[in-house]
Design a protein around this motif. Structure first.
Motif, PDB file in Angstrom:
ATOM      1  N   ALA A  17      63.024  56.641  37.095  1.00 31.36           N
ATOM      2  CA  ALA A  17      61.884  57.545  37.060  1.00 31.36           C
ATOM      3  C   ALA A  17      60.745  56.970  36.221  1.00 31.36           C
ATOM      4  O   ALA A  17      60.978  56.363  35.176  1.00 31.36           O
ATOM      5  CB  ALA A  17      62.309  58.905  36.509  1.00 31.36           C
ATOM      6  N   TYR A  18      59.535  57.167  36.685  1.00 29.93           N
ATOM      7  CA  TYR A  18      58.343  56.729  35.958  1.00 29.93           C
ATOM      8  C   TYR A  18      57.932  57.866  35.024  1.00 29.93           C
ATOM      9  O   TYR A  18      57.511  58.941  35.464  1.00 29.93           O
ATOM     10  CB  TYR A  18      57.222  56.406  36.941  1.00 29.93           C
ATOM     11  CG  TYR A  18      56.013  55.753  36.303  1.00 29.93           C
ATOM     12  CD1 TYR A  18      56.065  54.442  35.863  1.00 29.93           C
ATOM     13  CD2 TYR A  18      54.817  56.453  36.140  1.00 29.93           C
ATOM     14  CE1 TYR A  18      54.962  53.837  35.276  1.00 29.93           C
ATOM     15  CE2 TYR A  18      53.711  55.864  35.557  1.00 29.93           C
ATOM     16  CZ  TYR A  18      53.789  54.556  35.130  1.00 29.93           C
ATOM     17  OH  TYR A  18      52.695  53.951  34.547  1.00 29.93           O
ATOM     18  N   LYS A  19      58.068  57.638  33.708  1.00 28.94           N
ATOM     19  CA  LYS A  19      57.908  58.715  32.732  1.00 28.94           C
ATOM     20  C   LYS A  19      56.680  58.552  31.839  1.00 28.94           C
ATOM     21  O   LYS A  19      56.483  59.344  30.925  1.00 28.94           O
ATOM     22  CB  LYS A  19      59.167  58.800  31.857  1.00 28.94           C
ATOM     23  CG  LYS A  19      60.451  59.032  32.643  1.00 28.94           C
ATOM     24  CD  LYS A  19      61.673  58.997  31.753  1.00 28.94           C
ATOM     25  CE  LYS A  19      62.948  59.103  32.557  1.00 28.94           C
ATOM     26  NZ  LYS A  19      64.163  58.997  31.720  1.00 28.94           N
ATOM     27  N   TYR A  79      54.003  63.375  36.733  1.00 31.12           N
ATOM     28  CA  TYR A  79      53.643  62.313  37.675  1.00 31.12           C
ATOM     29  C   TYR A  79      54.058  62.653  39.110  1.00 31.12           C
ATOM     30  O   TYR A  79      53.344  62.344  40.064  1.00 31.12           O
ATOM     31  CB  TYR A  79      54.314  61.013  37.236  1.00 31.12           C
ATOM     32  CG  TYR A  79      54.121  59.845  38.164  1.00 31.12           C
ATOM     33  CD1 TYR A  79      52.877  59.225  38.289  1.00 31.12           C
ATOM     34  CD2 TYR A  79      55.187  59.340  38.917  1.00 31.12           C
ATOM     35  CE1 TYR A  79      52.698  58.133  39.133  1.00 31.12           C
ATOM     36  CE2 TYR A  79      55.016  58.254  39.757  1.00 31.12           C
ATOM     37  CZ  TYR A  79      53.772  57.658  39.873  1.00 31.12           C
ATOM     38  OH  TYR A  79      53.603  56.590  40.710  1.00 31.12           O
ATOM     39  N   TYR A  80      55.201  63.304  39.262  1.00 28.64           N
ATOM     40  CA  TYR A  80      55.747  63.544  40.599  1.00 28.64           C
ATOM     41  C   TYR A  80      55.357  64.914  41.152  1.00 28.64           C
ATOM     42  O   TYR A  80      55.357  65.923  40.437  1.00 28.64           O
ATOM     43  CB  TYR A  80      57.272  63.443  40.563  1.00 28.64           C
ATOM     44  CG  TYR A  80      57.788  62.072  40.214  1.00 28.64           C
ATOM     45  CD1 TYR A  80      57.648  61.004  41.089  1.00 28.64           C
ATOM     46  CD2 TYR A  80      58.430  61.844  38.993  1.00 28.64           C
ATOM     47  CE1 TYR A  80      58.136  59.734  40.771  1.00 28.64           C
ATOM     48  CE2 TYR A  80      58.920  60.584  38.666  1.00 28.64           C
ATOM     49  CZ  TYR A  80      58.760  59.540  39.563  1.00 28.64           C
ATOM     50  OH  TYR A  80      59.227  58.303  39.241  1.00 28.64           O
ATOM     51  N   ASP A  93      57.704  64.168  46.220  1.00 26.04           N
ATOM     52  CA  ASP A  93      58.148  62.893  45.645  1.00 26.04           C
ATOM     53  C   ASP A  93      59.561  63.031  45.081  1.00 26.04           C
ATOM     54  O   ASP A  93      60.407  62.148  45.279  1.00 26.04           O
ATOM     55  CB  ASP A  93      57.211  62.445  44.525  1.00 26.04           C
ATOM     56  CG  ASP A  93      55.766  62.298  44.966  1.00 26.04           C
ATOM     57  OD1 ASP A  93      55.532  61.769  46.063  1.00 26.04           O
ATOM     58  OD2 ASP A  93      54.873  62.711  44.188  1.00 26.04           O
ATOM     59  N   LEU A  94      59.787  64.131  44.381  1.00 30.80           N
ATOM     60  CA  LEU A  94      61.111  64.375  43.812  1.00 30.80           C
ATOM     61  C   LEU A  94      62.158  64.479  44.900  1.00 30.80           C
ATOM     62  O   LEU A  94      63.267  63.932  44.769  1.00 30.80           O
ATOM     63  CB  LEU A  94      61.085  65.651  42.972  1.00 30.80           C
ATOM     64  CG  LEU A  94      60.170  65.641  41.740  1.00 30.80           C
ATOM     65  CD1 LEU A  94      60.107  67.033  41.128  1.00 30.80           C
ATOM     66  CD2 LEU A  94      60.664  64.625  40.716  1.00 30.80           C
ATOM     67  N   ASN A 139      65.323  61.389  35.613  1.00 33.57           N
ATOM     68  CA  ASN A 139      63.956  61.897  35.483  1.00 33.57           C
ATOM     69  C   ASN A 139      63.864  62.982  34.414  1.00 33.57           C
ATOM     70  O   ASN A 139      63.323  64.067  34.633  1.00 33.57           O
ATOM     71  CB  ASN A 139      63.483  62.452  36.838  1.00 33.57           C
ATOM     72  CG  ASN A 139      62.001  62.796  36.836  1.00 33.57           C
ATOM     73  OD1 ASN A 139      61.202  62.127  36.184  1.00 33.57           O
ATOM     74  ND2 ASN A 139      61.637  63.839  37.562  1.00 33.57           N
ATOM     75  N   GLN A 140      64.419  62.675  33.244  1.00 29.55           N
ATOM     76  CA  GLN A 140      64.389  63.609  32.121  1.00 29.55           C
ATOM     77  C   GLN A 140      64.211  62.823  30.824  1.00 29.55           C
ATOM     78  O   GLN A 140      64.544  61.642  30.745  1.00 29.55           O
ATOM     79  CB  GLN A 140      65.696  64.415  32.034  1.00 29.55           C
ATOM     80  CG  GLN A 140      65.955  65.335  33.203  1.00 29.55           C
ATOM     81  CD  GLN A 140      67.153  66.228  32.955  1.00 29.55           C
ATOM     82  OE1 GLN A 140      67.272  66.838  31.873  1.00 29.55           O
ATOM     83  NE2 GLN A 140      68.043  66.321  33.921  1.00 29.55           N
TER      84      GLN A 140
END
Length: 294
Positions: free
Chosen positions: A172-174, A179-180, A184-185, A199-200
């Motif tokens: 995930a891009y954090k 961002y998402y 996308d998710l 993604n956390q």
């Protein structure tokens, strides 16, 4: 008493043949002298592992700042480590740009690769050719991609073309909040059902963690740290009494953002998901049966 320990090794190597903009790692070229130093560090680490009691159970994941497998001395060290009786697993993070002839010298029961595809640096066709060579050689490996929106088509193609039993993970891009979008998710979760776990950002201060006890990081000088994200030294593996420093500890960071950190949080039970594939990021086969979306 036999030692059971996972080691994340990161020597002084900091050069990479790729220049990905999203990569947080160093982007520089090592001199011949610097590479010689890194090789000497690696040789010393190998000798230490080789000298351990054969009844020890040591898992090793190389997490270099640069790309290590383009250097023959890493290929040779991994092949030799894979044959040691005390090594239960030897894995490495790699962009898979190297030649793969060296894997024939490895013990495939202990070798594993954590590979990452970088769409801006190599064609998907070339990367998949490398994966096919690993399939033919029967090497265990996972494949990953950074979950940027512009990588979605590449991620789809990878899932379509990789062997069904190869786990494809999405990092995930954090760096950018929110961002998402929901779509996308959904897409990245279809590709990698474990994506919602990655993604956390985990609140970890004061919580138990296996790092520092069952898992440590080691640098080229042998300095032990509990993980890559806590800079404090807890000892040195070249000290004969280093094992006295392997103590259960609670996390002293406020948060944990990276897979190689949070995967060792007991509360997440991810050891049950990954089993003996935790170092190379390959879920246990019983978990993997529902992880592949076509």
């Amino acid at each position: 008493m036999a030692l059971e320990l996972s080691i994340l090794y990161r020597g002084s190597l900091s050069s990479c043949n790729y220049g990905c903009e999203y990569c947080p790692f160093a982007k520089r070229t090592n001199t011949a002298a610097e590479l010689a130093t890194d090789k000497a560090e690696l040789d010393r680490f190998f000798n230490w592992v080789e000298a351990r009691d054969p009844t020890d159970k040591i898992g090793i994941l190389f997490t270099p700042w640069g790309e290590a497998l383009i250097h023959r001395y890493y290929q040779s060290a991994i092949a030799r480590l894979s044959d040691l009786p005390q090594v239960t697993k030897v894995a490495i993070q790699t962009n898979l740009a190297c030649e793969l002839d060296w894997v024939k010298d490895c013990n495939l029961d202990t070798l594993a690769l954590w590979t990452t595809f970088h769409p801006t640096e190599v064609s998907i066709e070339r990367f998949l050719q490398q994966c096919q060579q690993l399939d033919l050689a029967k090497v265990k490996y996972s494949v990953g991609i950074v979950g940027l929106k512009e990588h979605q088509q590449s991620a789809r193609l990878l899932r379509q073309e990789l062997a069904p039993d190869v786990y494809l993970w999405v990092n995930a891009y954090k760096r950018q909040p929110d961002y998402y979008h929901p779509e996308d998710l959904d897409l990245f979760t279809q590709i990698d059902p474990l994506f919602p776990i990655n993604n956390q950002v985990y609140d970890t201060f004061g919580k138990p963690c296996r790092t520092g006890h069952q898992v440590i990081t080691v640098d080229g000088a042998g300095t032990m740290r509990r993980c890559h994200f806590i800079p404090d030294s807890i000892g040195n593996i070249y000290d004969p009494n280093f094992a006295a420093s392997l103590l259960a500890r609670n996390c002293q960071n406020q948060v944990c953002r990276c897979h190689i950190g949070y995967v060792h949080l007991p509360e997440l039970n991810l050891d049950r998901v990954y089993g003996d594939g935790i170092l190379e990021r390959i879920p246990h086969p019983e978990s993997n049966s529902h992880l592949v979306s076509g």
